[in-house]
Enzyme design. Structure first.
Site, PDB file in Angstrom:
ATOM      1  N   ASP A   4      23.107   8.545 -21.736  1.00 46.64           N
ATOM      2  CA  ASP A   4      21.620   8.207 -21.862  1.00 46.64           C
ATOM      3  C   ASP A   4      21.242   8.300 -23.264  1.00 46.64           C
ATOM      4  O   ASP A   4      21.916   8.945 -24.158  1.00 46.64           O
ATOM      5  CB  ASP A   4      20.815   9.153 -20.778  1.00 46.64           C
ATOM      6  CG  ASP A   4      19.245   8.706 -21.252  1.00 46.64           C
ATOM      7  OD1 ASP A   4      18.973   7.541 -21.042  1.00 46.64           O
ATOM      8  OD2 ASP A   4      18.409   9.284 -21.444  1.00 46.64           O
ATOM      9  N   ASP A   6      17.143   8.042 -24.979  1.00 46.72           N
ATOM     10  CA  ASP A   6      16.107   8.551 -24.933  1.00 46.72           C
ATOM     11  C   ASP A   6      16.033   9.922 -24.529  1.00 46.72           C
ATOM     12  O   ASP A   6      15.993  10.021 -23.156  1.00 46.72           O
ATOM     13  CB  ASP A   6      14.905   7.645 -24.694  1.00 46.72           C
ATOM     14  CG  ASP A   6      14.854   6.465 -25.270  1.00 46.72           C
ATOM     15  OD1 ASP A   6      14.645   6.389 -26.600  1.00 46.72           O
ATOM     16  OD2 ASP A   6      15.017   5.345 -24.542  1.00 46.72           O
TER      17      ASP A   6
END
Length: 218
Positions: A4, A6
Protein backbone atom coordinates in the site's frame (compact mmCIF):
# COMPACT_ATOMS: atom_id res chain seq x y z
CA UNK A 1 5.38 -8.13 -2.43
CA UNK A 2 2.33 -5.88 -2.51
CA UNK A 3 2.72 -2.48 -0.88
CA UNK A 4 0.00 0.00 0.00
CA UNK A 5 1.18 3.61 -0.37
CA UNK A 6 -0.49 6.25 1.83
CA UNK A 7 0.38 5.68 5.48
CA UNK A 8 2.35 2.52 4.68
CA UNK A 9 5.29 3.65 2.56
CA UNK A 10 4.91 7.42 2.80
CA UNK A 11 3.50 9.65 5.52
CA UNK A 12 0.97 11.29 3.23
CA UNK A 13 -2.16 11.02 5.38
CA UNK A 14 -1.35 14.35 7.05
CA UNK A 15 -1.50 16.00 3.62
CA UNK A 16 -4.90 14.42 3.04
CA UNK A 17 -5.94 15.85 6.44
CA UNK A 18 -5.08 19.34 5.20
CA UNK A 19 -6.96 18.99 1.91
CA UNK A 20 -10.07 17.40 3.45
CA UNK A 21 -10.35 19.97 6.21
CA UNK A 22 -9.86 22.81 3.74
CA UNK A 23 -12.70 21.45 1.60
CA UNK A 24 -14.92 21.02 4.65
CA UNK A 25 -14.23 24.65 5.57
CA UNK A 26 -15.01 25.68 1.98
CA UNK A 27 -18.39 24.03 2.49
CA UNK A 28 -18.94 25.84 5.78
CA UNK A 29 -18.23 22.96 8.13
CA UNK A 30 -15.57 20.88 9.82
CA UNK A 31 -14.80 17.21 9.20
CA UNK A 32 -15.23 15.14 12.34
CA UNK A 33 -12.48 12.89 13.68
CA UNK A 34 -14.70 9.85 13.19
CA UNK A 35 -15.40 10.68 9.55
CA UNK A 36 -11.73 11.39 8.85
CA UNK A 37 -10.77 8.00 10.24
CA UNK A 38 -13.46 6.32 8.14
CA UNK A 39 -12.02 7.94 5.01
CA UNK A 40 -8.52 6.49 5.49
CA UNK A 41 -7.83 3.85 2.87
CA UNK A 42 -11.06 4.38 0.89
CA UNK A 43 -11.47 5.29 -2.77
CA UNK A 44 -12.19 8.91 -3.68
CA UNK A 45 -15.92 8.52 -4.41
CA UNK A 46 -16.55 6.85 -1.05
CA UNK A 47 -14.37 9.44 0.71
CA UNK A 48 -16.46 12.27 -0.71
CA UNK A 49 -19.69 10.52 0.27
CA UNK A 50 -18.43 10.23 3.86
CA UNK A 51 -17.37 13.89 3.89
CA UNK A 52 -20.69 15.13 2.51
CA UNK A 53 -22.72 13.02 4.94
CA UNK A 54 -20.57 14.18 7.86
CA UNK A 55 -21.21 17.81 6.94
CA UNK A 56 -24.94 17.17 6.54
CA UNK A 57 -24.71 17.95 2.81
CA UNK A 58 -25.40 14.61 1.08
CA UNK A 59 -26.79 16.40 -1.97
CA UNK A 60 -23.37 17.63 -3.08
CA UNK A 61 -21.84 16.18 -6.25
CA UNK A 62 -18.97 13.84 -5.31
CA UNK A 63 -17.30 14.42 -8.68
CA UNK A 64 -17.01 18.17 -8.02
CA UNK A 65 -15.62 17.59 -4.53
CA UNK A 66 -13.19 14.97 -5.82
CA UNK A 67 -11.90 17.37 -8.47
CA UNK A 68 -11.29 20.00 -5.76
CA UNK A 69 -9.45 17.51 -3.56
CA UNK A 70 -7.37 16.17 -6.44
CA UNK A 71 -6.22 19.66 -7.41
CA UNK A 72 -5.28 20.54 -3.83
CA UNK A 73 -3.61 17.24 -2.98
CA UNK A 74 -1.52 17.42 -6.15
CA UNK A 75 -0.17 20.74 -4.88
CA UNK A 76 0.55 19.25 -1.45
CA UNK A 77 2.18 16.10 -2.82
CA UNK A 78 4.59 18.25 -4.81
CA UNK A 79 5.91 19.73 -1.55
CA UNK A 80 7.45 16.34 -0.74
CA UNK A 81 6.50 13.03 0.84
CA UNK A 82 8.37 11.72 3.90
CA UNK A 83 8.95 7.97 4.19
CA UNK A 84 7.27 6.00 6.96
CA UNK A 85 9.76 4.50 9.48
CA UNK A 86 11.55 1.48 8.04
CA UNK A 87 9.71 1.63 4.71
CA UNK A 88 12.65 2.70 2.55
CA UNK A 89 14.99 0.03 3.95
CA UNK A 90 12.41 -2.73 3.53
CA UNK A 91 11.58 -1.75 -0.04
CA UNK A 92 15.29 -1.60 -0.89
CA UNK A 93 15.86 -5.07 0.62
CA UNK A 94 12.93 -6.54 -1.28
CA UNK A 95 14.17 -5.14 -4.57
CA UNK A 96 17.77 -6.21 -3.91
CA UNK A 97 16.49 -9.76 -3.44
CA UNK A 98 14.79 -9.64 -6.85
CA UNK A 99 11.29 -10.11 -5.43
CA UNK A 100 8.46 -8.99 -7.78
CA UNK A 101 6.87 -5.90 -6.26
CA UNK A 102 3.65 -3.97 -6.78
CA UNK A 103 2.26 -0.71 -5.45
CA UNK A 104 -1.44 -1.12 -4.64
CA UNK A 105 -3.12 2.13 -3.64
CA UNK A 106 -6.52 3.78 -3.38
CA UNK A 107 -5.00 7.04 -4.61
CA UNK A 108 -5.68 8.00 -8.25
CA UNK A 109 -2.98 7.60 -10.89
CA UNK A 110 -2.23 11.32 -11.11
CA UNK A 111 -1.21 11.40 -7.43
CA UNK A 112 0.67 8.13 -7.69
CA UNK A 113 2.82 9.54 -10.50
CA UNK A 114 3.95 12.35 -8.21
CA UNK A 115 4.53 9.98 -5.28
CA UNK A 116 6.70 7.78 -7.50
CA UNK A 117 9.20 10.64 -7.68
CA UNK A 118 9.83 9.86 -4.01
CA UNK A 119 9.21 6.11 -4.04
CA UNK A 120 11.18 5.41 -7.21
CA UNK A 121 9.53 4.03 -10.32
CA UNK A 122 12.13 1.29 -10.62
CA UNK A 123 11.09 -0.06 -7.22
CA UNK A 124 7.83 -1.47 -8.61
CA UNK A 125 7.16 -3.94 -11.38
CA UNK A 126 3.56 -2.77 -11.59
CA UNK A 127 1.23 -0.20 -10.04
CA UNK A 128 -2.50 -0.54 -9.36
CA UNK A 129 -4.08 2.87 -8.69
CA UNK A 130 -7.47 3.51 -7.14
CA UNK A 131 -9.01 4.79 -10.36
CA UNK A 132 -7.83 1.77 -12.35
CA UNK A 133 -10.03 -0.88 -10.75
CA UNK A 134 -13.77 -1.47 -10.87
CA UNK A 135 -14.08 -2.36 -7.17
CA UNK A 136 -11.82 -0.45 -4.77
CA UNK A 137 -10.58 -1.50 -1.34
CA UNK A 138 -11.98 -3.15 0.83
CA UNK A 139 -12.86 -5.33 -2.16
CA UNK A 140 -10.02 -7.76 -2.98
CA UNK A 141 -9.84 -6.70 -6.65
CA UNK A 142 -6.86 -4.30 -6.26
CA UNK A 143 -4.66 -6.99 -4.72
CA UNK A 144 -5.86 -9.74 -7.03
CA UNK A 145 -5.13 -7.46 -9.98
CA UNK A 146 -1.62 -6.72 -8.73
CA UNK A 147 -0.82 -10.41 -8.26
CA UNK A 148 -2.12 -11.19 -11.75
CA UNK A 149 -0.02 -8.42 -13.31
CA UNK A 150 3.05 -9.71 -11.47
CA UNK A 151 2.31 -13.26 -12.62
CA UNK A 152 2.49 -14.51 -9.03
CA UNK A 153 -0.25 -16.54 -7.26
CA UNK A 154 -1.89 -14.37 -4.61
CA UNK A 155 -1.17 -17.10 -2.04
CA UNK A 156 2.55 -16.43 -2.59
CA UNK A 157 2.22 -12.69 -1.97
CA UNK A 158 2.63 -10.64 1.19
CA UNK A 159 0.55 -7.45 1.34
CA UNK A 160 1.53 -4.61 3.66
CA UNK A 161 -1.23 -2.27 4.81
CA UNK A 162 -1.93 0.38 7.44
CA UNK A 163 -5.73 0.87 7.41
CA UNK A 164 -8.74 -1.31 8.26
CA UNK A 165 -10.02 -0.90 4.70
CA UNK A 166 -6.72 -1.95 3.18
CA UNK A 167 -6.25 -4.87 5.57
CA UNK A 168 -9.74 -6.14 4.70
CA UNK A 169 -8.92 -5.94 0.98
CA UNK A 170 -5.61 -7.78 1.34
CA UNK A 171 -7.06 -10.44 3.62
CA UNK A 172 -10.01 -11.09 1.31
CA UNK A 173 -7.64 -11.50 -1.64
CA UNK A 174 -5.90 -14.45 -0.02
CA UNK A 175 -2.52 -12.79 0.47
CA UNK A 176 -0.48 -13.05 3.65
CA UNK A 177 -1.03 -9.73 5.44
CA UNK A 178 1.37 -7.57 7.43
CA UNK A 179 -0.38 -4.67 9.14
CA UNK A 180 1.45 -1.57 10.35
CA UNK A 181 -1.02 0.95 11.82
CA UNK A 182 -0.40 4.62 11.11
CA UNK A 183 -3.30 7.01 11.74
CA UNK A 184 -5.88 4.46 12.92
CA UNK A 185 -5.50 1.64 15.45
CA UNK A 186 -6.05 -1.80 13.95
CA UNK A 187 -7.88 -4.60 15.77
CA UNK A 188 -6.24 -7.97 16.25
CA UNK A 189 -7.41 -10.09 13.31
CA UNK A 190 -6.91 -13.78 12.57
CA UNK A 191 -4.58 -14.16 9.60
CA UNK A 192 -3.03 -10.71 10.03
CA UNK A 193 0.42 -10.17 11.57
CA UNK A 194 0.71 -6.71 13.11
CA UNK A 195 3.86 -4.71 13.87
CA UNK A 196 4.30 -1.22 15.32
CA UNK A 197 6.41 -0.06 12.37
CA UNK A 198 8.33 -1.43 9.40
CA UNK A 199 11.60 -0.76 11.21
CA UNK A 200 13.24 -4.14 11.68
CA UNK A 201 10.92 -5.98 9.29
CA UNK A 202 13.12 -8.15 7.06
CA UNK A 203 12.92 -10.82 4.38
CA UNK A 204 12.96 -13.59 6.99
CA UNK A 205 9.77 -12.26 8.57
CA UNK A 206 8.08 -11.96 5.18
CA UNK A 207 9.02 -15.55 4.35
CA UNK A 208 7.67 -16.69 7.72
CA UNK A 209 4.34 -15.01 7.01
CA UNK A 210 4.02 -17.02 3.79
CA UNK A 211 4.90 -20.23 5.62
CA UNK A 212 2.33 -19.49 8.32
CA UNK A 213 -0.32 -18.72 5.73
CA UNK A 214 0.35 -21.95 3.87
CA UNK A 215 0.11 -23.92 7.10
CA UNK A 216 -3.16 -22.23 8.07
CA UNK A 217 -4.80 -22.97 4.73
CA UNK A 218 -3.54 -26.52 4.56
Amino acid sequence: MLFDMDGTLVDSEKLWDVALQELAKEYGGELSVEARQSIIGTAMAESMRILHDDLGQPERDPAISAAWINTRILELFRTGLPWRPGAFDLLRAVRAAGIPTALVTSSPRALVEIALDTLGRDNFDTVVAGDEVVAAKPHPEPYLTAARLLGVPIARCVAIEDSPTGVASALASGAAVLAVPAEVALPSTVGVHQVESLTGVDLALLAALLTDRAAATG
